[in-house]
Structures are given as structure tokens and as C-alpha cells.
Write an enzyme that holds these catalytic residues in place. Sequence first.
Site, PDB file in Angstrom:
ATOM      1  N   LYS A 170      -0.310  -4.131 -13.977  1.00 49.02           N
ATOM      2  CA  LYS A 170       0.564  -2.951 -14.034  1.00 49.02           C
ATOM      3  C   LYS A 170       1.303  -2.845 -12.703  1.00 49.02           C
ATOM      4  O   LYS A 170       0.764  -2.375 -11.709  1.00 49.02           O
ATOM      5  CB  LYS A 170      -0.232  -1.667 -14.286  1.00 49.02           C
ATOM      6  CG  LYS A 170       0.729  -0.548 -14.678  1.00 49.02           C
ATOM      7  CD  LYS A 170       0.480   0.798 -14.055  1.00 49.02           C
ATOM      8  CE  LYS A 170       0.939   1.091 -12.690  1.00 49.02           C
ATOM      9  NZ  LYS A 170       2.365   1.326 -12.447  1.00 49.02           N
ATOM     10  N   GLU A 245      -6.801  -2.202  -1.541  1.00 50.66           N
ATOM     11  CA  GLU A 245      -5.983  -2.554  -0.366  1.00 50.66           C
ATOM     12  C   GLU A 245      -5.053  -1.374  -0.141  1.00 50.66           C
ATOM     13  O   GLU A 245      -4.117  -1.174  -0.905  1.00 50.66           O
ATOM     14  CB  GLU A 245      -5.155  -3.818  -0.639  1.00 50.66           C
ATOM     15  CG  GLU A 245      -5.957  -5.028  -1.036  1.00 50.66           C
ATOM     16  CD  GLU A 245      -6.683  -5.676   0.120  1.00 50.66           C
ATOM     17  OE1 GLU A 245      -6.499  -5.232   1.267  1.00 50.66           O
ATOM     18  OE2 GLU A 245      -7.457  -6.605  -0.128  1.00 50.66           O
ATOM     19  N   CYS A 279       2.424  -2.359   4.787  1.00 51.09           N
ATOM     20  CA  CYS A 279       1.145  -1.667   5.012  1.00 51.09           C
ATOM     21  C   CYS A 279       0.539  -2.050   6.365  1.00 51.09           C
ATOM     22  O   CYS A 279      -0.113  -1.243   6.997  1.00 51.09           O
ATOM     23  CB  CYS A 279       0.178  -1.959   3.894  1.00 51.09           C
ATOM     24  SG  CYS A 279       0.101  -3.697   3.512  1.00 51.09           S
ATOM     25  N   GLU A 379       0.277   7.542   8.125  1.00 52.86           N
ATOM     26  CA  GLU A 379       1.123   6.407   7.781  1.00 52.86           C
ATOM     27  C   GLU A 379       2.488   6.933   7.349  1.00 52.86           C
ATOM     28  O   GLU A 379       2.579   7.705   6.394  1.00 52.86           O
ATOM     29  CB  GLU A 379       0.482   5.610   6.640  1.00 52.86           C
ATOM     30  CG  GLU A 379       1.285   4.395   6.269  1.00 52.86           C
ATOM     31  CD  GLU A 379       0.721   3.655   5.067  1.00 52.86           C
ATOM     32  OE1 GLU A 379       0.483   4.296   4.030  1.00 52.86           O
ATOM     33  OE2 GLU A 379       0.530   2.438   5.176  1.00 52.86           O
TER      34      GLU A 379
HETATM   35  P1  NAD Z   1       1.097   4.280  -4.825  1.00 56.76           P
HETATM   36  O1  NAD Z   1      -0.328   4.427  -4.526  1.00 56.76           O
HETATM   37  O2  NAD Z   1       1.884   5.477  -5.130  1.00 56.76           O
HETATM   38  O3  NAD Z   1       1.304   3.310  -6.071  1.00 56.76           O
HETATM   39  C1  NAD Z   1       0.726   2.022  -6.153  1.00 56.76           C
HETATM   40  C2  NAD Z   1       0.468   1.680  -7.606  1.00 56.76           C
HETATM   41  O4  NAD Z   1      -0.523   2.558  -8.117  1.00 56.76           O
HETATM   42  C3  NAD Z   1       1.674   1.857  -8.513  1.00 56.76           C
HETATM   43  O5  NAD Z   1       1.674   0.839  -9.487  1.00 56.76           O
HETATM   44  C4  NAD Z   1       1.432   3.209  -9.140  1.00 56.76           C
HETATM   45  O6  NAD Z   1       2.074   3.358 -10.377  1.00 56.76           O
HETATM   46  C5  NAD Z   1      -0.075   3.195  -9.295  1.00 56.76           C
HETATM   47  N1  NAD Z   1      -0.711   4.513  -9.358  1.00 56.76           N
HETATM   48  C6  NAD Z   1      -0.316   5.662  -8.736  1.00 56.76           C
HETATM   49  N2  NAD Z   1      -1.168   6.665  -9.050  1.00 56.76           N
HETATM   50  C7  NAD Z   1      -2.123   6.142  -9.856  1.00 56.76           C
HETATM   51  C8  NAD Z   1      -3.268   6.673 -10.498  1.00 56.76           C
HETATM   52  N3  NAD Z   1      -3.603   7.957 -10.396  1.00 56.76           N
HETATM   53  N4  NAD Z   1      -4.028   5.848 -11.255  1.00 56.76           N
HETATM   54  C9  NAD Z   1      -3.706   4.545 -11.374  1.00 56.76           C
HETATM   55  N5  NAD Z   1      -2.628   3.985 -10.799  1.00 56.76           N
HETATM   56  C10 NAD Z   1      -1.839   4.769 -10.044  1.00 56.76           C
HETATM   57  O7  NAD Z   1       1.679   3.455  -3.608  1.00 56.76           O
HETATM   58  P2  NAD Z   1       3.177   2.975  -3.371  1.00 56.76           P
HETATM   59  O8  NAD Z   1       3.959   4.154  -2.944  1.00 56.76           O
HETATM   60  O9  NAD Z   1       3.663   2.165  -4.523  1.00 56.76           O
HETATM   61  O10 NAD Z   1       2.951   1.948  -2.153  1.00 56.76           O
HETATM   62  C11 NAD Z   1       2.883   2.352  -0.832  1.00 56.76           C
HETATM   63  C12 NAD Z   1       1.460   2.398  -0.328  1.00 56.76           C
HETATM   64  O11 NAD Z   1       0.785   1.163  -0.562  1.00 56.76           O
HETATM   65  C13 NAD Z   1       1.380   2.599   1.158  1.00 56.76           C
HETATM   66  O12 NAD Z   1       0.423   3.569   1.462  1.00 56.76           O
HETATM   67  C14 NAD Z   1       0.948   1.238   1.693  1.00 56.76           C
HETATM   68  O13 NAD Z   1       0.305   1.254   2.916  1.00 56.76           O
HETATM   69  C15 NAD Z   1       0.101   0.729   0.612  1.00 56.76           C
HETATM   70  N6  NAD Z   1       0.030  -0.727   0.630  1.00 56.76           N
HETATM   71  C16 NAD Z   1      -1.128  -1.329   1.027  1.00 56.76           C
HETATM   72  C17 NAD Z   1      -1.210  -2.713   1.074  1.00 56.76           C
HETATM   73  C18 NAD Z   1      -2.467  -3.396   1.491  1.00 56.76           C
HETATM   74  O14 NAD Z   1      -2.636  -4.566   1.197  1.00 56.76           O
HETATM   75  N7  NAD Z   1      -3.381  -2.724   2.139  1.00 56.76           N
HETATM   76  C19 NAD Z   1      -0.128  -3.477   0.708  1.00 56.76           C
HETATM   77  C20 NAD Z   1       1.046  -2.830   0.313  1.00 56.76           C
HETATM   78  C21 NAD Z   1       1.100  -1.441   0.263  1.00 56.76           C
END
Ligand code: NAD
Length: 472
Positions: A170, A245, A279, A379
Site C-alpha cells: 500500500k 521505520e 527521514c 522533525e
Molecule cells: P505517514 O505516516 O503520514 O504515511 C505513511 C504511510 O502510512 C502512507 O502510505 C499512509 O497512507 C499510511 N498511513 C497513514 N496513517 C495510517 C494508519 N492509521 N494506518 C495505516 N496506514 C497509515 O507519513 P508520510 O507523511 O507519508 O511520510 C513522512 C514521514 O515518514 C516522516 O515522518 C519521515 O521521517 C518518515 N520516514 C521514515 C523513513 C525511515 O526509514 N525511517 C523513511 C522515509 C520517511
Amino acid sequence: MKIYDKLFIDGRWETPTAKATIDVIDPFSEIACGRVPAGTDADVDRAVTAARRAFAVWSAVPPVERAAVIGRIAEAVTARRDEIGQTISRELGMPIKWATRIQATVPAMTMAAYAEIGARPPQEDHFDNVRVVREPVGVCAFITPWNYPLHQIAGKVAPALAAGCTMVVKPSSEAPLNAFLLAEIMADAGLPPGVFNLVTGAGQVVGEALCRHPEVDLISFTGSTAAGRRIGELAARSIKRVTLELGGKSANLLLDDADLEKAVPHGIKDIFLNSGQTCSALSRMLVPANRQQEIIALARASAARVKVGDPSDTANYMGPLISDRQRDKVRAYIRKGLAEGATLVCGGETPPEGLAQGYFVAPTIFADVTPEMTIAREEIFGPVLSIMPYKDETEAVKIANDSIYGLAGAVWSGDPERALRVARRLRTGQVAINGGAFHPQAPFGGYKQSGHGREFGPYGLQEFLEIKALLT
Ligand code: NAD
């Protein structure tokens, strides 16, 4: 406008159960550049059922044959590199040169790496009357973000395939188009039907349905700490394995004997890459207090050289942010930095000149940032650097570790032994020493609230294996 109206389920392009769709917005033009289905619980159930059926087949395929399929996927990703680069540049806003170099090339490298790692016989250990074998975990659900979209998908899909797992992906709703290119590649790779499934849709709908589904054995999630917490809670109800992650607030520690001419421009390039939406971005630059002015001058000069603008222009280094929401969030942090007394070195709330259209934020640097300020703690996920003065090495390490996050970091010193010693004291999953280069097989993952589990290389494979003891 790229329109996808089908989901990839059980080896076929299937009509979604509902008609709802999600528009993908080009963050430079602010106009839709794509449309994908908004999947439902029923779509998730179809995909998971297919993955469960396929698990019996795929887990029984010899590892070397699975590795050969991954090799073909790697070749196909490489062959479509330019198209992948263009697609991600468009939906994410990252300038084309960097999108192709990073967003399209690294996933191909990851696939190629697992074609090699997966071809080795699975590890077995023996002692006394004990034989320890490793077996695939089962059906996996992958929930991924938009900032390095295909890289994050590849870091889950490739080791899962190598281990013998099956999966439902997803992707994020902001940048899902690249995932369809991967699904097209998967459709031609010779995988048994149901091994790889793609269901797009909202996190709260498709993501949560995956976390609740009784036939999902493992969730691997990359995204925000807030969503990770929710996913962990949902997955705990059926005791699924969970890899998270999450976010970061990484320190770039410039020791007093560092080569500043090298370290400062390096840090500037790092924080402004992908408009700060990384990230592991080195968002806190820790500097000896008595050299802060010199470092500010170097940082300002470096930031002035960062070319910001149209992502399709090969000369640009920085494009817009992913969305107006993300831009608003970053602007609010900039206001907070000013209100809490940090010194604005460059950038700020006003968009860069001539870039009123597109979700742009100028490369922004704050100095005199203290550990209790919001911009030092949270962040931001945007092009905002906090320069933080420290008085000695002990205080520098203390500030670096004073974070709920522990994803990455960097240390610079004229003495490599000293740099190594300080790097060992940082409570983070990765530390780059004197500009140490990214390696696609280095384990990546967080301490503390940056998550748990490791991705990439041989360590990433372990996440997809159960350990079984055979007693003879
Ligand atoms: P997000 O958490 O909003 O979304 C990530 C994914 O999770 C999306 O596919 C979203 O649709 C899904 N999602 C959101 N709420 C959910 C729920 N309640 N249940 C299941 N799935 C859900 O994050 P974003 O805005 O897409 O990405 C940015 C964040 O990701 C930043 O905080 C960044 O640091 C982090 N990030 C971490 C890494 C790592 O490897 N540590 C890598 C890239 C990004």
C-alpha cells in the site's frame, strides 16, 4: 495525466470494488498529474487471500530460483530507469537529475543486491542436537511513504521475495504512480499469481485493514511516528510481527578539529536534498560555539548556491515540497523558530523569488538554536537547518543524543579515530563519518522512537525469516 483504474491482485489487473479515486497532485504546477483507485477493505481482503494462497507456492520455490526472478525485476527496473525518474520527479517534485540518480537507481541496486543475497543457501546453524533453520514469515503488508517512494517499497519487496514471503503493498496516496510501474514489472517477471499485490488507498482505510487482517503475518511500515504508533497498536491485537521505520532529527556533529570547508557544504547539500524531506536528513548542525560565526558564513554561502525551481530543469537541486499541507507545516515551524528566539541566517517564510506557484519553501537556516527550542526537537521534514552551538565534546554528544529519535547522524573530525569514538557514542542506527557515503546494503533503521527493525542488505533479509529449532 496518468490514470490507473485497476489494482494488481492475484497476478491480474482487477477492477476495484468501489468507484472512489485519489488524485495525485504535481507539487510544481499544483494540478493533478495522476489518478489511482481508493481501495477498500474488500480489496484488501481479496489481495491478502491471494497472497495467502500464493505463499504455499512461493515459499516452496528454491531460493536460487526466487533470486533469478528478483534479478529479472532488477533488470526491468534498470531498463525503465528514466521513466521511473520522470514519474517520481513529477509526483514528488524532486528535480529530475536527482530523482533519476536516487529515486530510480537505488531501487534497481536494492533489487540486484537481493538477487545476489537471496541466491545464497539459507543460513543454518548447528550445535549439540540442535539444528536451527530459517523459514519465511508468511504474508506481509507493506505501508510506505512518499519521500523516497520506490526505494522504500524496494527495501521491503526485494528481501521479502528473497525470503519466500508474499505481499500486499500500500503506497502513499501522495506519490503512488511509481508503484504501478513496479506492478507492471512484477506482472512480467514470472512470479506466481498472488505473490505481489498492489492496493492503493487511504492509510486509515487500506492501511488499517491490512493491520487488522488475520491472515497478515508481518507489517513493515515506513512513515511518521504517529502513524507507526497506530499501526503498532492495531497489529498488536493479532500479535503480528512489526517493523517500523519512522521519523528522525539527526545530528551533524562538527568537532573542533573538523575540516569546515568540507563539512559545512556537505551538511547543506544533505539537508536541502529532496527539500529536506528525508527521514535521515542532518537537520541539526552541532558546532563549536567559538566557531559558530565562521560556520554561519560558510553555510550562508553554500545555501546561496542551492538552485531551487522547476523539477524538470536538470540544473535544479531543490524543488517544491510534496503538498500545500507540508508547506504550511514547515512555515509554521519557521514562525516558531523566530518566535522562540533563533537567529534567521537565510530563507524564511517567503517563497523563493519567482516561485509563488508550487509548494516552495526557500532553503532556510537558523543559528543560535538551543536544545529546548521546538525546531531543535521536532522533525520538520522540510528545508530547514538548525545550527546549534556547543561548548565541548561532552556537551555535543549530549545534545546529539537529546532526542526522542535515533535514526542517523554524522561526525566530522580531523582525527578519524576520534570521529569513530564519538560516532560510537551516538544512539542512532547509522552514523556517517567525515562524509561517509550512502551504501545501499548498509543496515538502515532507528533506535528509540525512530522505530525498530533494520532494512537493506543481509540484515534486511532477517526481518522476513522465522527461526526454527529442530531437535534431534
Ligand atoms: P505517514 O505516516 O503520514 O504515511 C505513511 C504511510 O502510512 C502512507 O502510505 C499512509 O497512507 C499510511 N498511513 C497513514 N496513517 C495510517 C494508519 N492509521 N494506518 C495505516 N496506514 C497509515 O507519513 P508520510 O507523511 O507519508 O511520510 C513522512 C514521514 O515518514 C516522516 O515522518 C519521515 O521521517 C518518515 N520516514 C521514515 C523513513 C525511515 O526509514 N525511517 C523513511 C522515509 C520517511
